[in-house]
Design a protein around this motif. Sequence first.
Motif, PDB file in Angstrom:
ATOM      1  N   UNK A 229       0.252  16.103  -1.429  1.00 25.45           N
ATOM      2  CA  UNK A 229      -0.843  15.206  -1.803  1.00 25.45           C
ATOM      3  C   UNK A 229      -2.164  15.958  -1.947  1.00 25.45           C
ATOM      4  N   UNK A 230      -2.330  17.041  -1.232  1.00 17.15           N
ATOM      5  CA  UNK A 230      -3.565  17.825  -1.365  1.00 17.15           C
ATOM      6  C   UNK A 230      -3.674  18.437  -2.763  1.00 17.15           C
ATOM      7  N   UNK A 231      -2.517  18.585  -3.432  1.00 18.77           N
ATOM      8  CA  UNK A 231      -2.509  19.146  -4.783  1.00 18.77           C
ATOM      9  C   UNK A 231      -2.714  18.068  -5.851  1.00 18.77           C
ATOM     10  N   UNK A 232      -2.653  16.804  -5.442  1.00 18.98           N
ATOM     11  CA  UNK A 232      -2.795  15.703  -6.391  1.00 18.98           C
ATOM     12  C   UNK A 232      -4.266  15.284  -6.469  1.00 18.98           C
ATOM     13  N   UNK A 233      -4.835  15.346  -7.658  1.00 15.98           N
ATOM     14  CA  UNK A 233      -6.270  15.071  -7.824  1.00 15.98           C
ATOM     15  C   UNK A 233      -6.592  13.582  -7.918  1.00 15.98           C
ATOM     16  N   UNK A 234      -5.567  12.737  -8.050  1.00 12.67           N
ATOM     17  CA  UNK A 234      -5.795  11.305  -8.240  1.00 12.67           C
ATOM     18  C   UNK A 234      -5.536  10.509  -6.973  1.00 12.67           C
ATOM     19  N   UNK A 235      -4.515  10.894  -6.223  1.00 15.14           N
ATOM     20  CA  UNK A 235      -4.090  10.135  -5.042  1.00 15.14           C
ATOM     21  C   UNK A 235      -4.591  10.788  -3.760  1.00 15.14           C
ATOM     22  N   UNK A 236      -5.190   9.977  -2.884  1.00 18.00           N
ATOM     23  CA  UNK A 236      -5.661  10.464  -1.580  1.00 18.00           C
ATOM     24  C   UNK A 236      -4.762   9.914  -0.487  1.00 18.00           C
ATOM     25  N   UNK A 237      -4.142  10.811   0.269  1.00 19.79           N
ATOM     26  CA  UNK A 237      -3.252  10.409   1.353  1.00 19.79           C
ATOM     27  C   UNK A 237      -4.064   9.944   2.558  1.00 19.79           C
ATOM     28  N   UNK A 238      -3.828   8.711   2.989  1.00 20.38           N
ATOM     29  CA  UNK A 238      -4.490   8.202   4.196  1.00 20.38           C
ATOM     30  C   UNK A 238      -3.667   8.548   5.425  1.00 20.38           C
ATOM     31  N   UNK A 239      -2.363   8.279   5.360  1.00 13.83           N
ATOM     32  CA  UNK A 239      -1.474   8.745   6.426  1.00 13.83           C
ATOM     33  C   UNK A 239      -0.041   8.832   5.931  1.00 13.83           C
ATOM     34  N   UNK A 240       0.721   9.712   6.570  1.00 14.08           N
ATOM     35  CA  UNK A 240       2.168   9.772   6.404  1.00 14.08           C
ATOM     36  C   UNK A 240       2.747   9.979   7.796  1.00 14.08           C
ATOM     37  N   UNK A 241       3.631   9.081   8.194  1.00 18.95           N
ATOM     38  CA  UNK A 241       4.200   9.178   9.536  1.00 18.95           C
ATOM     39  C   UNK A 241       5.692   8.896   9.498  1.00 18.95           C
ATOM     40  N   UNK A 242       6.415   9.556  10.382  1.00 20.36           N
ATOM     41  CA  UNK A 242       7.829   9.261  10.597  1.00 20.36           C
ATOM     42  C   UNK A 242       7.927   8.613  11.970  1.00 20.36           C
ATOM     43  N   UNK A 243       8.504   7.419  12.001  1.00 16.18           N
ATOM     44  CA  UNK A 243       8.461   6.615  13.224  1.00 16.18           C
ATOM     45  C   UNK A 243       9.798   5.949  13.510  1.00 16.18           C
ATOM     46  N   UNK A 244       9.969   5.597  14.767  1.00 19.70           N
ATOM     47  CA  UNK A 244      11.102   4.794  15.215  1.00 19.70           C
ATOM     48  C   UNK A 244      10.973   3.407  14.569  1.00 19.70           C
ATOM     49  N   UNK A 245      12.034   2.945  13.915  1.00 26.73           N
ATOM     50  CA  UNK A 245      11.974   1.655  13.219  1.00 26.73           C
ATOM     51  C   UNK A 245      11.659   0.489  14.144  1.00 26.73           C
ATOM     52  N   UNK A 246      12.124   0.561  15.369  1.00 24.92           N
ATOM     53  CA  UNK A 246      11.976  -0.566  16.290  1.00 24.92           C
ATOM     54  C   UNK A 246      10.612  -0.606  16.954  1.00 24.92           C
ATOM     55  N   UNK A 247      10.168   0.543  17.484  1.00 19.82           N
ATOM     56  CA  UNK A 247       8.899   0.590  18.217  1.00 19.82           C
ATOM     57  C   UNK A 247       7.719   0.939  17.320  1.00 19.82           C
ATOM     58  N   UNK A 248       8.017   1.541  16.161  1.00 25.04           N
ATOM     59  CA  UNK A 248       7.020   2.045  15.214  1.00 25.04           C
ATOM     60  C   UNK A 248       6.222   3.219  15.777  1.00 25.04           C
ATOM     61  N   UNK A 249       6.679   3.774  16.896  1.00 26.39           N
ATOM     62  CA  UNK A 249       6.001   4.928  17.480  1.00 26.39           C
ATOM     63  C   UNK A 249       6.306   6.169  16.643  1.00 26.39           C
ATOM     64  N   UNK A 250       5.261   6.910  16.225  1.00 20.70           N
ATOM     65  CA  UNK A 250       5.506   8.152  15.486  1.00 20.70           C
ATOM     66  C   UNK A 250       6.259   9.143  16.372  1.00 20.70           C
ATOM     67  N   UNK A 251       7.064   9.962  15.739  1.00 18.31           N
ATOM     68  CA  UNK A 251       7.831  10.931  16.515  1.00 18.31           C
ATOM     69  C   UNK A 251       7.793  12.288  15.841  1.00 18.31           C
ATOM     70  N   UNK A 252       7.930  13.340  16.643  1.00 23.64           N
ATOM     71  CA  UNK A 252       7.987  14.706  16.119  1.00 23.64           C
ATOM     72  C   UNK A 252       9.376  15.306  16.331  1.00 23.64           C
TER      73      UNK A 252
END
Length: 280
Positions: A229-252
């Motif tokens: 997204x940093x290479x895309x001049x039109x779209x600004x990324x606000x967030x991207x997260x990978x999370x548990x579907x049930x709790x919605x807690x982001x995970x690494x």
Amino acid sequence: MEVFYKKETLKAYLNKLNKQDSVGFVPTMGALHDGHLSLIKRAKKENNIVIVSIFVNPTQFDKQEDLIKYPKDLTKDLKLLEKVNCDVVFAPEANEIYDNRIKAESFVFDGLEDEMEGKHRKGHFDGVGTIVKKLFEITSPDKAYFGEKDFQQLQIIKKVVEKFELPIKIVPCDIYRENDGLAMSSRNVRLIGKSREEAPFIYKTLQKAKEKFEKEPINEIISWVEKEFSKNEILDLEYFEIADETTLKPTKHKKENTRYRAFIAVLADNVRLIDNIALN
């Protein structure tokens, strides 16, 4: 097709229905598109009566500018609903719903409200919880239908039903997409020129992230998305997260027997677009 603007007249109509009739409910904010219509068609298959609400809820907008710009065309919406044989439409004004006191209640959704959209849109899910609870109380449906594009909202609505012990089955429905992959949204009509051309990049990136999820660590996938997204001049990324579907807690770190989903929010010329994809 019956159209109601007052909750008491709608309730009176519903009270006269055969108690054996199952009622399906599709809440919308209008500016209807094929994604909405797919929910209504499914509801029609599974219920005797289908109610669609059209109401732009002011308490779930964190920015007044977004509320003002939200597309509205009730006449067009009603024509579309007639074509899919909708039975009942509820299209109230804000003061009718809120009894002249337009204010959200406060809710605790066991932490679901603190992630992603909750971090970026203060008070948003209090507004969502308030209006959904009010609409459920007015319409008393057996089933209510929601698209998975707003997956966090879907999980929160399930929590509303659980916490208030409402006898309603929440039916999740697949994300409905344009031919180029862009998730259908009422906001899409505000995309013009380069913004519309570039918007499908969001889903393409999610698809590649899903491919990477099988073999690569989560932190590397997140870094890759941010670089793309940093290479895309039109779209600004606000967030991207990978999370548990049930709790919605982001995970690494991936855990066994856990379902994960990637969530994304992007600004395209000040139009905010969200999307998500199941990863496993």
